[in-house]
Scaffold this motif. Sequence first.
Motif, mmCIF file in Angstrom:
data_model
loop_
_atom_site.group_PDB
_atom_site.id
_atom_site.type_symbol
_atom_site.label_atom_id
_atom_site.label_comp_id
_atom_site.label_asym_id
_atom_site.label_seq_id
_atom_site.Cartn_x
_atom_site.Cartn_y
_atom_site.Cartn_z
ATOM 1 N N ALA A 140 10.343 48.043 79.321
ATOM 2 C CA ALA A 140 10.117 49.451 79.003
ATOM 3 C C ALA A 140 8.986 50.038 79.843
ATOM 4 C CB ALA A 140 9.800 49.599 77.516
ATOM 5 N N VAL A 141 7.917 49.292 80.022
ATOM 6 C CA VAL A 141 6.793 49.780 80.831
ATOM 7 C C VAL A 141 7.236 49.991 82.275
ATOM 8 C CG1 VAL A 141 4.525 49.189 81.745
ATOM 9 C CG2 VAL A 141 5.049 48.747 79.335
ATOM 10 N N ALA A 142 7.987 49.028 82.816
ATOM 11 C CA ALA A 142 8.475 49.163 84.188
ATOM 12 C C ALA A 142 9.414 50.359 84.310
ATOM 13 C CB ALA A 142 9.184 47.882 84.621
ATOM 14 N N PHE A 145 7.452 53.662 84.189
ATOM 15 C CA PHE A 145 6.802 54.016 85.450
ATOM 16 C C PHE A 145 7.822 54.542 86.457
ATOM 17 C CE2 PHE A 145 3.048 51.411 84.181
ATOM 18 C CZ PHE A 145 2.083 52.374 84.446
ATOM 19 N N ARG A 146 8.992 53.923 86.520
ATOM 20 C CA ARG A 146 10.028 54.418 87.434
ATOM 21 C C ARG A 146 10.465 55.826 87.039
ATOM 22 N NH1 ARG A 146 11.660 48.881 87.120
ATOM 23 N NH2 ARG A 146 13.164 49.358 85.451
ATOM 24 N N TYR A 147 10.642 56.022 85.752
ATOM 25 C CA TYR A 147 11.022 57.341 85.231
ATOM 26 C C TYR A 147 9.974 58.384 85.624
ATOM 27 C CZ TYR A 147 11.829 60.894 81.559
ATOM 28 O OH TYR A 147 12.039 62.067 80.869
ATOM 29 N N LEU A 148 8.708 58.040 85.430
ATOM 30 C CA LEU A 148 7.639 58.982 85.717
ATOM 31 C C LEU A 148 7.553 59.287 87.204
ATOM 32 C CD1 LEU A 148 5.581 60.527 84.081
ATOM 33 C CD2 LEU A 148 3.976 58.647 84.391
ATOM 34 N N SER A 203 20.689 59.885 89.629
ATOM 35 C CA SER A 203 20.876 59.702 88.187
ATOM 36 C C SER A 203 20.401 58.358 87.650
ATOM 37 C CB SER A 203 22.359 59.858 87.849
ATOM 38 O OG SER A 203 23.129 58.882 88.554
ATOM 39 N N ALA A 204 20.023 57.434 88.514
ATOM 40 C CA ALA A 204 19.741 56.066 88.054
ATOM 41 C C ALA A 204 18.590 56.012 87.058
ATOM 42 C CB ALA A 204 19.442 55.167 89.250
#
Length: 590
Positions: A140-142, A145-148, A203-204
Amino acid sequence: MIEGLHPALLMLLGALVLPLFRGIWQKVLSVLVPVLALIAVAQISPGSSAEFRFAGVDLVMFQADQLSLVFAWVFAIMAVIGNIYAWHINDTGQRVSAFLYIGSAFGVVFAGDWFTLLVAWEVMAFASAYLIFASASKAAVAAGFRYLMVHVAGGVLLFGGIILHGVQTGSYLTGPLDHGAGGLAYNLILISFMLNAAVPPLSAWLTDAYPEATVTGAVFLSAFTTKTAVYVLIRNYPGAEVLVGFGVAMALYGVVFAVLENDCRRLLGYHIISQVGYMVAAVGMGTEMALNGAASHAFAHILYKGLLFMGAGAVILMTGRRKLTEMGGLYRTMPITVFLYMIGALAISAFPLFSGFVSKSMIISAANGDHRAAVALLLTVASSGTFLHTGLKLPYYMFFGKDCGLRPAEPPVNMLLAMGLAALFCIGIGVFPQLLYAQLPYPVDYHPYSGSHVTESLGLLMFTLLAFVLFLKYLDPEKTISLDTDWFYRRGASLFMWIARRPVLIWEQWLITLGDGAGLRLMHRLSRVSLRLDTQVIDAAVNGVALTALRLGMLLRHLQSGIVSHYALAMIVGLILLFGWPLYVAMGAP
């Protein structure tokens, strides 16, 4: 002038006050504030307020019309339902971030200028990211960070586009952009909106992050980010032809990848992409009926997709499992959850008398009315795939299928209540579509329950059910990881790291070796030559000049007698020599 209080202000004030309360009072407040926001939306009339000029730029922080109100209505409804669903949690951080997320979504739909929209856009990105981080697992943390990083990059593109647009046009007010003019500003803003709408290959982030969010956080995520993107596309890019192709591709893309997926929430994530594809395609068509279809489908989608995520979240909460290969037989002890989930599944599958039927069909009818037969056909095929996977495959393997041996109880009452409210909206909109149509931005002249339309839809759905039964053994989920468009990002990052660790590192080491070897020896030799030059030439010259001056001074010292007449005589002799010698030379010249 708008009558009513900005609902974003209520949510933001609520986010400030929530941490001051604990226990039952915090839970009460978490539902009360969204209810007040819903009441505030009901009191808003079209118009604008909070207009002022700052640094030479006109800002309109609160602007309402029929388009913004239809999105505000469903956002407020989902805010109430989502917080009822989250009643049982004791995480203040999740509640505060959800409030900020919802409030910033309101800020986007009521923004009348680009800078207000940008601020709300960025707050929405950071607030929603916490709902992923809150799971606290390594994955979830990884993913958070990718989402952000993705959404911050999108915000930078949006900011750049806004500045260029303002320089080119002299205006920072939102509204339809000139498709003919195009240009860098037009494309930068469009790309940032498409990123939030999860248009492939951008979209990934959605299918990467949403499955890792908390059980309650995923419900909020499914409702706001992609739908605010749909809103700004309707507002600023109606009739952008490029969106038709992207939208159709999205609808098919999500369905195809759902075939391969084993994670229940990731499967639902792919169907978010697919359903948003209908809305994006409708925006590209640009007709009044198509734009009404996009807005109505966004309204319906927020509710039935929220219901589906609530159902999947209830299963995850009570079993601790997410994979379809690890589930089955849950209907025995979770019948209410199964029933409510299936209402959402029938709604997304566009069954008659459910909300998806009256919204999705409007988009397909708009495509037919705009003489886009291929678009209508492909969207119909995607709708069949939606029923196959969300309406049949997922509930079969999650609730029925092979018995996994688990006997979980029903989820907490508040979760069932929230699911029940969402289910009522899914049925109510399907049975009374005019209630929704009356809120749309343009007059509606569409009747979904024609005999031919109902017959065609039921025929397609029954054919899909028959295909599911016949090919069931080929649809068994497998313990695999699907490769999405993020493969390109991951491979690109791997290539970058390989370049950094191999060619760049080798070059750096060669330079260091060169500097420590031949280069360093050359520098040592040059320093020794410089030392000799300094000591034997420069210092010798300076010392010689100093010694000569010292000796001359000693000589002059002996000439000092202390008698004034001697000094006067010396001065007279000096003057004679000074002026007499040139005269002598001149007289002696021929």
